[in-house]
Design a protein around this motif. Structure first.
Motif, PDB file in Angstrom:
ATOM      1  N   MET A 112       0.845  -1.193   0.000  1.00 26.08           N
ATOM      2  CA  MET A 112       0.000   0.000   0.000  1.00 26.08           C
ATOM      3  C   MET A 112       0.880   1.242   0.000  1.00 26.08           C
ATOM      4  SD  MET A 112      -2.686   1.275   2.899  1.00 26.08           S
ATOM      5  CE  MET A 112      -3.359   2.921   2.844  1.00 26.08           C
ATOM      6  N   GLU A 113       0.824   2.024  -1.059  1.00 27.72           N
ATOM      7  CA  GLU A 113       1.585   3.257  -1.124  1.00 27.72           C
ATOM      8  C   GLU A 113       0.847   4.336  -0.346  1.00 27.72           C
ATOM      9  OE1 GLU A 113       4.449   3.800  -2.324  1.00 27.72           O
ATOM     10  OE2 GLU A 113       4.804   1.867  -3.263  1.00 27.72           O
ATOM     11  N   LEU A 114       1.558   4.995   0.513  1.00 31.54           N
ATOM     12  CA  LEU A 114       0.975   6.083   1.277  1.00 31.54           C
ATOM     13  C   LEU A 114       1.360   7.383   0.608  1.00 31.54           C
ATOM     14  CD1 LEU A 114       1.740   4.803   4.837  1.00 31.54           C
ATOM     15  CD2 LEU A 114      -0.433   4.690   3.611  1.00 31.54           C
ATOM     16  N   GLU A 115       0.415   8.026  -0.034  1.00 31.18           N
ATOM     17  CA  GLU A 115       0.730   9.229  -0.768  1.00 31.18           C
ATOM     18  C   GLU A 115      -0.208  10.350  -0.348  1.00 31.18           C
ATOM     19  OE1 GLU A 115      -0.878   9.062  -4.925  1.00 31.18           O
ATOM     20  OE2 GLU A 115      -0.676   6.911  -4.525  1.00 31.18           O
ATOM     21  N   ILE A 116       0.257  11.556  -0.580  1.00 28.60           N
ATOM     22  CA  ILE A 116      -0.532  12.720  -0.210  1.00 28.60           C
ATOM     23  C   ILE A 116      -1.504  13.014  -1.346  1.00 28.60           C
ATOM     24  CG2 ILE A 116      -0.429  15.167   0.369  1.00 28.60           C
ATOM     25  CD1 ILE A 116       2.398  14.667   1.381  1.00 28.60           C
ATOM     26  N   ARG A 117      -2.782  12.955  -1.083  1.00 26.51           N
ATOM     27  CA  ARG A 117      -3.788  13.208  -2.113  1.00 26.51           C
ATOM     28  C   ARG A 117      -4.523  14.513  -1.853  1.00 26.51           C
ATOM     29  NH1 ARG A 117      -4.397   7.590  -1.187  1.00 26.51           N
ATOM     30  NH2 ARG A 117      -3.938   6.322  -3.011  1.00 26.51           N
ATOM     31  N   SER A 118      -4.900  14.728  -0.620  1.00 25.42           N
ATOM     32  CA  SER A 118      -5.693  15.911  -0.294  1.00 25.42           C
ATOM     33  C   SER A 118      -5.276  16.416   1.077  1.00 25.42           C
ATOM     34  CB  SER A 118      -7.182  15.567  -0.307  1.00 25.42           C
ATOM     35  OG  SER A 118      -7.924  16.613   0.271  1.00 25.42           O
ATOM     36  N   PRO A 119      -4.657  17.613   1.148  1.00 21.77           N
ATOM     37  CA  PRO A 119      -4.273  18.158   2.457  1.00 21.77           C
ATOM     38  C   PRO A 119      -5.445  18.270   3.409  1.00 21.77           C
ATOM     39  CG  PRO A 119      -3.232  19.394   0.684  1.00 21.77           C
ATOM     40  CD  PRO A 119      -4.215  18.465   0.031  1.00 21.77           C
ATOM     41  N   ALA A 120      -6.615  18.672   2.891  1.00 23.08           N
ATOM     42  CA  ALA A 120      -7.788  18.803   3.758  1.00 23.08           C
ATOM     43  C   ALA A 120      -8.154  17.464   4.367  1.00 23.08           C
ATOM     44  CB  ALA A 120      -8.961  19.369   2.951  1.00 23.08           C
ATOM     45  N   ARG A 121      -8.124  16.400   3.556  1.00 20.47           N
ATOM     46  CA  ARG A 121      -8.460  15.069   4.050  1.00 20.47           C
ATOM     47  C   ARG A 121      -7.455  14.628   5.100  1.00 20.47           C
ATOM     48  NH1 ARG A 121      -8.538  10.416  -0.302  1.00 20.47           N
ATOM     49  NH2 ARG A 121     -10.053  11.866  -1.203  1.00 20.47           N
ATOM     50  N   GLU A 122      -6.188  14.944   4.858  1.00 20.91           N
ATOM     51  CA  GLU A 122      -5.160  14.547   5.815  1.00 20.91           C
ATOM     52  C   GLU A 122      -5.387  15.203   7.181  1.00 20.91           C
ATOM     53  OE1 GLU A 122      -1.331  15.362   4.298  1.00 20.91           O
ATOM     54  OE2 GLU A 122      -1.599  14.135   2.515  1.00 20.91           O
ATOM     55  N   TYR A 123      -5.737  16.477   7.181  1.00 21.00           N
ATOM     56  CA  TYR A 123      -5.949  17.166   8.451  1.00 21.00           C
ATOM     57  C   TYR A 123      -7.211  16.687   9.156  1.00 21.00           C
ATOM     58  CZ  TYR A 123      -2.040  20.324   7.742  1.00 21.00           C
ATOM     59  OH  TYR A 123      -0.777  20.828   7.593  1.00 21.00           O
ATOM     60  N   VAL A 124      -8.212  16.280   8.378  1.00 18.49           N
ATOM     61  CA  VAL A 124      -9.399  15.683   8.992  1.00 18.49           C
ATOM     62  C   VAL A 124      -9.020  14.382   9.695  1.00 18.49           C
ATOM     63  CG1 VAL A 124     -11.613  14.573   8.524  1.00 18.49           C
ATOM     64  CG2 VAL A 124     -11.070  16.753   7.438  1.00 18.49           C
ATOM     65  N   VAL A 125      -8.230  13.539   9.005  1.00 20.85           N
ATOM     66  CA  VAL A 125      -7.785  12.275   9.601  1.00 20.85           C
ATOM     67  C   VAL A 125      -6.918  12.542  10.826  1.00 20.85           C
ATOM     68  CG1 VAL A 125      -6.418  10.192   9.211  1.00 20.85           C
ATOM     69  CG2 VAL A 125      -7.953  11.014   7.423  1.00 20.85           C
ATOM     70  N   LEU A 126      -6.070  13.583  10.757  1.00 17.65           N
ATOM     71  CA  LEU A 126      -5.249  13.944  11.915  1.00 17.65           C
ATOM     72  C   LEU A 126      -6.139  14.318  13.095  1.00 17.65           C
ATOM     73  CD1 LEU A 126      -2.558  14.670  13.303  1.00 17.65           C
ATOM     74  CD2 LEU A 126      -2.786  16.957  12.306  1.00 17.65           C
ATOM     75  N   CYS A 127      -7.167  15.099  12.850  1.00 14.52           N
ATOM     76  CA  CYS A 127      -8.084  15.491  13.930  1.00 14.52           C
ATOM     77  C   CYS A 127      -8.767  14.267  14.538  1.00 14.52           C
ATOM     78  CB  CYS A 127      -9.126  16.477  13.408  1.00 14.52           C
ATOM     79  SG  CYS A 127      -8.458  18.102  12.993  1.00 14.52           S
ATOM     80  N   ILE A 128      -9.144  13.318  13.674  1.00 11.21           N
ATOM     81  CA  ILE A 128      -9.758  12.089  14.183  1.00 11.21           C
ATOM     82  C   ILE A 128      -8.753  11.324  15.038  1.00 11.21           C
ATOM     83  CG2 ILE A 128     -10.736   9.860  13.535  1.00 11.21           C
ATOM     84  CD1 ILE A 128     -11.849  11.183  11.030  1.00 11.21           C
ATOM     85  N   GLY A 129      -7.484  11.295  14.599  1.00  6.99           N
ATOM     86  CA  GLY A 129      -6.452  10.608  15.373  1.00  6.99           C
ATOM     87  C   GLY A 129      -6.239  11.243  16.734  1.00  6.99           C
ATOM     88  N   VAL A 130      -6.171  12.565  16.765  1.00  7.11           N
ATOM     89  CA  VAL A 130      -5.992  13.269  18.042  1.00  7.11           C
ATOM     90  C   VAL A 130      -7.197  13.035  18.951  1.00  7.11           C
ATOM     91  CG1 VAL A 130      -5.768  15.531  19.121  1.00  7.11           C
ATOM     92  CG2 VAL A 130      -4.472  15.019  17.041  1.00  7.11           C
ATOM     93  N   TRP A 131      -8.398  13.141  18.376  1.00  8.31           N
ATOM     94  CA  TRP A 131      -9.613  12.875  19.153  1.00  8.31           C
ATOM     95  C   TRP A 131      -9.576  11.463  19.733  1.00  8.31           C
ATOM     96  CZ3 TRP A 131     -14.108  13.955  21.510  1.00  8.31           C
ATOM     97  CH2 TRP A 131     -15.030  12.909  21.665  1.00  8.31           C
ATOM     98  N   THR A 132      -9.152  10.491  18.927  1.00  9.65           N
ATOM     99  CA  THR A 132      -9.127   9.100  19.372  1.00  9.65           C
ATOM    100  C   THR A 132      -8.191   8.925  20.561  1.00  9.65           C
ATOM    101  OG1 THR A 132      -9.605   8.332  17.121  1.00  9.65           O
ATOM    102  CG2 THR A 132      -8.668   6.724  18.637  1.00  9.65           C
ATOM    103  N   VAL A 133      -7.024   9.563  20.500  1.00 12.15           N
ATOM    104  CA  VAL A 133      -6.071   9.466  21.616  1.00 12.15           C
ATOM    105  C   VAL A 133      -6.647  10.104  22.873  1.00 12.15           C
ATOM    106  CG1 VAL A 133      -3.819  10.200  22.468  1.00 12.15           C
ATOM    107  CG2 VAL A 133      -4.042   9.365  20.128  1.00 12.15           C
ATOM    108  N   VAL A 134      -7.137  11.328  22.752  1.00 16.24           N
ATOM    109  CA  VAL A 134      -7.615  12.074  23.921  1.00 16.24           C
ATOM    110  C   VAL A 134      -8.877  11.434  24.497  1.00 16.24           C
ATOM    111  CG1 VAL A 134      -8.513  14.285  24.730  1.00 16.24           C
ATOM    112  CG2 VAL A 134      -6.581  14.224  23.132  1.00 16.24           C
ATOM    113  N   ALA A 135      -9.843  11.142  23.623  1.00 14.58           N
ATOM    114  CA  ALA A 135     -11.135  10.645  24.097  1.00 14.58           C
ATOM    115  C   ALA A 135     -11.014   9.271  24.738  1.00 14.58           C
ATOM    116  CB  ALA A 135     -12.134  10.594  22.937  1.00 14.58           C
ATOM    117  N   ASN A 136     -10.116   8.422  24.240  1.00 12.94           N
ATOM    118  CA  ASN A 136      -9.936   7.106  24.850  1.00 12.94           C
ATOM    119  C   ASN A 136      -9.050   7.163  26.088  1.00 12.94           C
ATOM    120  OD1 ASN A 136     -11.189   4.745  23.206  1.00 12.94           O
ATOM    121  ND2 ASN A 136     -10.349   6.107  21.642  1.00 12.94           N
ATOM    122  N   SER A 137      -8.186   8.171  26.153  1.00 13.49           N
ATOM    123  CA  SER A 137      -7.330   8.312  27.336  1.00 13.49           C
ATOM    124  C   SER A 137      -8.142   8.694  28.570  1.00 13.49           C
ATOM    125  CB  SER A 137      -6.248   9.367  27.089  1.00 13.49           C
ATOM    126  OG  SER A 137      -5.372   8.966  26.063  1.00 13.49           O
TER     127      SER A 137
END
Length: 288
Positions: A1-26
Protein backbone atom coordinates in the motif's frame (compact mmCIF):
# COMPACT_ATOMS: atom_id res chain seq x y z
CA UNK A 1 0.00 0.00 0.00
CA UNK A 2 1.58 3.26 -1.12
CA UNK A 3 0.97 6.08 1.28
CA UNK A 4 0.73 9.23 -0.77
CA UNK A 5 -0.53 12.72 -0.21
CA UNK A 6 -3.79 13.21 -2.11
CA UNK A 7 -5.69 15.91 -0.29
CA UNK A 8 -4.27 18.16 2.46
CA UNK A 9 -7.79 18.80 3.76
CA UNK A 10 -8.46 15.07 4.05
CA UNK A 11 -5.16 14.55 5.82
CA UNK A 12 -5.95 17.17 8.45
CA UNK A 13 -9.40 15.68 8.99
CA UNK A 14 -7.79 12.27 9.60
CA UNK A 15 -5.25 13.94 11.92
CA UNK A 16 -8.08 15.49 13.93
CA UNK A 17 -9.76 12.09 14.18
CA UNK A 18 -6.45 10.61 15.37
CA UNK A 19 -5.99 13.27 18.04
CA UNK A 20 -9.61 12.87 19.15
CA UNK A 21 -9.13 9.10 19.37
CA UNK A 22 -6.07 9.47 21.62
CA UNK A 23 -7.62 12.07 23.92
CA UNK A 24 -11.13 10.65 24.10
CA UNK A 25 -9.94 7.11 24.85
CA UNK A 26 -7.33 8.31 27.34
CA UNK A 27 -10.03 9.89 29.51
CA UNK A 28 -12.00 6.70 30.35
CA UNK A 29 -8.71 4.81 30.59
CA UNK A 30 -7.36 7.32 33.13
CA UNK A 31 -10.67 7.42 35.02
CA UNK A 32 -10.83 3.64 35.35
CA UNK A 33 -7.20 3.41 36.46
CA UNK A 34 -7.56 6.25 38.97
CA UNK A 35 -10.88 5.51 40.68
CA UNK A 36 -10.92 2.39 42.84
CA UNK A 37 -14.69 1.86 42.54
CA UNK A 38 -14.07 1.04 38.88
CA UNK A 39 -11.42 -1.56 39.69
CA UNK A 40 -13.73 -4.41 38.72
CA UNK A 41 -13.25 -7.15 36.10
CA UNK A 42 -15.49 -5.54 33.49
CA UNK A 43 -13.77 -2.15 33.68
CA UNK A 44 -10.26 -3.63 33.88
CA UNK A 45 -10.90 -5.52 30.65
CA UNK A 46 -12.60 -2.52 29.04
CA UNK A 47 -9.86 -0.05 29.92
CA UNK A 48 -6.57 -1.90 29.58
CA UNK A 49 -7.63 -3.87 26.50
CA UNK A 50 -10.11 -1.83 24.44
CA UNK A 51 -9.34 1.76 25.45
CA UNK A 52 -5.58 1.17 25.35
CA UNK A 53 -5.88 -0.41 21.89
CA UNK A 54 -7.86 2.59 20.66
CA UNK A 55 -5.26 4.99 22.06
CA UNK A 56 -2.67 3.06 20.07
CA UNK A 57 -4.77 3.43 16.91
CA UNK A 58 -5.03 7.19 17.33
CA UNK A 59 -1.32 7.50 18.10
CA UNK A 60 -0.49 5.51 14.94
CA UNK A 61 -2.61 7.89 12.85
CA UNK A 62 -0.87 10.95 14.33
CA UNK A 63 2.58 9.41 13.80
CA UNK A 64 1.68 8.53 10.21
CA UNK A 65 0.65 12.13 9.56
CA UNK A 66 3.94 13.40 10.97
CA UNK A 67 5.94 10.90 8.92
CA UNK A 68 4.20 11.88 5.69
CA UNK A 69 5.06 15.52 6.32
CA UNK A 70 8.63 14.81 7.47
CA UNK A 71 10.03 12.20 5.09
CA UNK A 72 9.96 11.75 1.36
CA UNK A 73 7.56 9.29 -0.24
CA UNK A 74 10.27 6.74 -1.04
CA UNK A 75 11.71 6.70 2.48
CA UNK A 76 8.26 6.37 4.00
CA UNK A 77 7.22 3.56 1.68
CA UNK A 78 10.40 1.50 2.13
CA UNK A 79 11.23 2.09 5.78
CA UNK A 80 8.16 2.98 7.78
CA UNK A 81 5.37 0.79 6.39
CA UNK A 82 6.42 -2.17 8.55
CA UNK A 83 6.13 0.01 11.66
CA UNK A 84 2.79 1.48 10.59
CA UNK A 85 1.16 -1.83 9.82
CA UNK A 86 2.71 -3.55 12.82
CA UNK A 87 0.90 -0.93 14.93
CA UNK A 88 -2.32 -1.44 12.93
CA UNK A 89 -2.17 -5.23 13.31
CA UNK A 90 -1.35 -4.88 17.01
CA UNK A 91 -4.44 -2.72 17.39
CA UNK A 92 -6.66 -5.18 15.54
CA UNK A 93 -5.35 -8.23 17.37
CA UNK A 94 -5.47 -6.68 20.84
CA UNK A 95 -8.96 -5.30 20.18
CA UNK A 96 -10.25 -8.66 18.96
CA UNK A 97 -8.73 -10.63 21.85
CA UNK A 98 -9.64 -7.95 24.38
CA UNK A 99 -13.24 -7.79 23.20
CA UNK A 100 -13.41 -11.58 23.35
CA UNK A 101 -12.21 -11.48 26.98
CA UNK A 102 -14.68 -8.71 27.86
CA UNK A 103 -17.57 -10.56 26.21
CA UNK A 104 -16.60 -13.75 28.05
CA UNK A 105 -16.64 -11.81 31.34
CA UNK A 106 -20.15 -10.47 30.61
CA UNK A 107 -21.24 -13.96 29.56
CA UNK A 108 -20.08 -15.43 32.87
CA UNK A 109 -21.71 -12.65 34.89
CA UNK A 110 -25.09 -12.97 33.19
CA UNK A 111 -25.31 -16.66 32.36
CA UNK A 112 -23.41 -18.05 35.40
CA UNK A 113 -23.89 -15.15 37.80
CA UNK A 114 -24.04 -17.22 40.99
CA UNK A 115 -20.44 -18.40 40.52
CA UNK A 116 -19.17 -15.10 39.09
CA UNK A 117 -17.64 -13.64 42.25
CA UNK A 118 -15.62 -16.76 43.08
CA UNK A 119 -14.39 -17.41 39.54
CA UNK A 120 -13.90 -13.99 37.93
CA UNK A 121 -11.53 -11.80 39.95
CA UNK A 122 -9.45 -8.70 39.30
CA UNK A 123 -6.21 -10.67 39.48
CA UNK A 124 -7.41 -13.22 36.93
CA UNK A 125 -8.51 -10.43 34.62
CA UNK A 126 -5.09 -8.80 34.89
CA UNK A 127 -3.50 -12.10 33.87
CA UNK A 128 -5.85 -12.23 30.89
CA UNK A 129 -4.82 -8.69 29.93
CA UNK A 130 -1.14 -9.68 29.99
CA UNK A 131 -1.85 -12.74 27.83
CA UNK A 132 -3.87 -10.66 25.35
CA UNK A 133 -1.10 -8.13 24.86
CA UNK A 134 1.74 -10.68 24.77
CA UNK A 135 -0.04 -12.73 22.10
CA UNK A 136 -0.97 -9.61 20.13
CA UNK A 137 2.58 -8.23 20.20
CA UNK A 138 4.06 -11.60 19.21
CA UNK A 139 1.76 -11.97 16.19
CA UNK A 140 2.07 -8.31 15.10
CA UNK A 141 5.89 -8.39 15.27
CA UNK A 142 6.39 -11.50 13.09
CA UNK A 143 6.88 -9.56 9.81
CA UNK A 144 9.72 -7.63 11.44
CA UNK A 145 11.57 -10.89 12.06
CA UNK A 146 11.65 -12.18 8.52
CA UNK A 147 8.08 -13.24 7.75
CA UNK A 148 7.56 -10.84 4.87
CA UNK A 149 7.99 -10.80 1.10
CA UNK A 150 11.44 -10.08 -0.33
CA UNK A 151 9.64 -7.90 -2.87
CA UNK A 152 6.15 -6.46 -3.05
CA UNK A 153 6.07 -7.53 -6.70
CA UNK A 154 6.44 -11.18 -5.73
CA UNK A 155 3.53 -13.35 -6.84
CA UNK A 156 0.99 -13.91 -4.06
CA UNK A 157 2.47 -11.18 -1.88
CA UNK A 158 -0.05 -9.01 -0.06
CA UNK A 159 1.08 -5.38 -0.61
CA UNK A 160 0.61 -4.27 2.99
CA UNK A 161 3.36 -3.06 5.26
CA UNK A 162 5.92 -3.08 2.47
CA UNK A 163 4.90 -6.61 1.42
CA UNK A 164 3.46 -9.30 3.70
CA UNK A 165 3.76 -13.03 3.12
CA UNK A 166 0.42 -14.64 2.32
CA UNK A 167 0.94 -17.20 5.09
CA UNK A 168 1.30 -14.44 7.69
CA UNK A 169 -1.87 -12.70 6.52
CA UNK A 170 -3.76 -16.01 6.73
CA UNK A 171 -2.44 -16.56 10.27
CA UNK A 172 -3.64 -13.11 11.41
CA UNK A 173 -7.01 -13.65 9.76
CA UNK A 174 -7.46 -17.04 11.45
CA UNK A 175 -6.78 -15.56 14.88
CA UNK A 176 -9.00 -12.50 14.40
CA UNK A 177 -11.85 -14.36 12.68
CA UNK A 178 -11.76 -17.00 15.43
CA UNK A 179 -12.00 -14.24 18.05
CA UNK A 180 -14.85 -12.63 16.12
CA UNK A 181 -16.73 -15.93 15.97
CA UNK A 182 -16.31 -16.37 19.72
CA UNK A 183 -17.47 -12.81 20.37
CA UNK A 184 -20.59 -13.25 18.25
CA UNK A 185 -21.49 -16.59 19.86
CA UNK A 186 -20.97 -15.29 23.40
CA UNK A 187 -23.00 -12.16 22.68
CA UNK A 188 -25.80 -14.30 21.25
CA UNK A 189 -25.81 -16.41 24.44
CA UNK A 190 -25.82 -13.27 26.61
CA UNK A 191 -28.77 -11.68 24.83
CA UNK A 192 -30.68 -14.96 24.76
CA UNK A 193 -30.23 -15.22 28.53
CA UNK A 194 -31.24 -11.58 29.00
CA UNK A 195 -34.41 -12.19 27.04
CA UNK A 196 -35.35 -15.48 28.74
CA UNK A 197 -34.33 -14.91 32.36
CA UNK A 198 -34.96 -11.29 33.33
CA UNK A 199 -36.09 -12.11 36.87
CA UNK A 200 -33.21 -14.50 37.51
CA UNK A 201 -30.75 -11.84 36.41
CA UNK A 202 -32.23 -9.41 38.92
CA UNK A 203 -31.54 -11.99 41.67
CA UNK A 204 -27.96 -12.41 40.43
CA UNK A 205 -27.41 -8.64 40.52
CA UNK A 206 -28.65 -8.54 44.11
CA UNK A 207 -26.35 -11.44 45.05
CA UNK A 208 -23.22 -9.66 43.83
CA UNK A 209 -24.31 -6.18 44.94
CA UNK A 210 -24.67 -4.73 41.44
CA UNK A 211 -27.01 -1.85 40.76
CA UNK A 212 -30.29 -2.70 39.11
CA UNK A 213 -29.96 -3.18 35.34
CA UNK A 214 -26.18 -2.66 35.43
CA UNK A 215 -25.51 -6.02 33.80
CA UNK A 216 -28.10 -5.46 31.09
CA UNK A 217 -26.75 -2.02 30.26
CA UNK A 218 -23.15 -3.22 30.17
CA UNK A 219 -24.08 -6.24 28.05
CA UNK A 220 -25.86 -4.02 25.54
CA UNK A 221 -22.84 -1.70 25.54
CA UNK A 222 -20.52 -4.62 24.76
CA UNK A 223 -22.94 -5.63 21.99
CA UNK A 224 -22.77 -2.14 20.46
CA UNK A 225 -18.97 -2.12 20.70
CA UNK A 226 -18.94 -5.54 19.00
CA UNK A 227 -21.04 -4.30 16.08
CA UNK A 228 -18.77 -1.24 15.71
CA UNK A 229 -15.70 -3.50 15.75
CA UNK A 230 -17.12 -5.82 13.09
CA UNK A 231 -18.09 -2.91 10.84
CA UNK A 232 -14.69 -1.28 11.31
CA UNK A 233 -12.45 -4.31 10.79
CA UNK A 234 -14.29 -6.87 8.64
CA UNK A 235 -13.88 -4.93 5.35
CA UNK A 236 -10.13 -4.63 5.93
CA UNK A 237 -9.72 -8.28 6.91
CA UNK A 238 -11.69 -9.48 3.89
CA UNK A 239 -9.74 -7.20 1.54
CA UNK A 240 -6.49 -8.62 2.89
CA UNK A 241 -7.47 -11.97 1.37
CA UNK A 242 -6.75 -10.59 -2.07
CA UNK A 243 -3.29 -9.63 -3.39
CA UNK A 244 -4.21 -5.98 -3.94
CA UNK A 245 -3.80 -2.68 -2.15
CA UNK A 246 -6.08 -1.74 0.71
CA UNK A 247 -7.94 1.49 -0.04
CA UNK A 248 -8.14 4.55 2.16
CA UNK A 249 -11.79 3.69 2.88
CA UNK A 250 -10.80 0.48 4.71
CA UNK A 251 -8.35 2.37 6.90
CA UNK A 252 -10.91 5.10 7.66
CA UNK A 253 -13.42 2.48 8.83
CA UNK A 254 -10.77 1.08 11.17
CA UNK A 255 -9.89 4.52 12.57
CA UNK A 256 -13.53 5.53 13.04
CA UNK A 257 -14.15 2.36 15.05
CA UNK A 258 -11.59 3.51 17.62
CA UNK A 259 -12.89 7.08 17.54
CA UNK A 260 -16.47 5.95 18.23
CA UNK A 261 -15.77 3.67 21.21
CA UNK A 262 -15.33 6.43 23.85
CA UNK A 263 -18.59 7.99 22.66
CA UNK A 264 -20.28 4.62 23.19
CA UNK A 265 -18.78 4.28 26.69
CA UNK A 266 -19.80 7.81 27.65
CA UNK A 267 -23.32 7.53 26.26
CA UNK A 268 -24.06 4.09 27.69
CA UNK A 269 -22.17 3.92 31.01
CA UNK A 270 -23.00 6.54 33.63
CA UNK A 271 -20.19 5.29 35.90
CA UNK A 272 -17.63 6.14 33.23
CA UNK A 273 -19.17 9.58 32.65
CA UNK A 274 -19.08 10.41 36.35
CA UNK A 275 -15.52 9.19 36.75
CA UNK A 276 -14.29 11.21 33.77
CA UNK A 277 -16.02 14.30 35.17
CA UNK A 278 -14.29 13.71 38.51
CA UNK A 279 -10.91 13.82 36.72
CA UNK A 280 -11.60 17.44 35.77
CA UNK A 281 -13.00 18.26 39.20
CA UNK A 282 -9.82 16.92 40.77
CA UNK A 283 -7.72 19.08 38.46
CA UNK A 284 -9.70 22.17 39.43
CA UNK A 285 -9.53 21.33 43.13
CA UNK A 286 -13.27 20.80 43.48
CA UNK A 287 -13.42 17.07 44.15
CA UNK A 288 -16.45 16.32 46.28
Amino acid sequence: MELEIRSPAREYVVLCIGVWTVVANSLPLAAIVKHEQLHTPVYILMAINLAASDVLTGATVVILFLLIHTYTQSILSNTMLHFIFTSAFLTGLSTAFGLLALTAERYWFIVHGMTYVSNVTNDKCKVVVVIVWMLSVALAMLPNFGWHCPSRAEEGCVPLGGGLAHGYVVLVQVFIFSAMAGIVLLNASVFWCLWKHVNAIADQEAAVGAESSTSRRSAITVGIVTVAFLVGWLPLLIKMSFPSDVSDVHMVFMILNSAMNPVIYGFRLSEVRRSVARLFLNCSGNDN
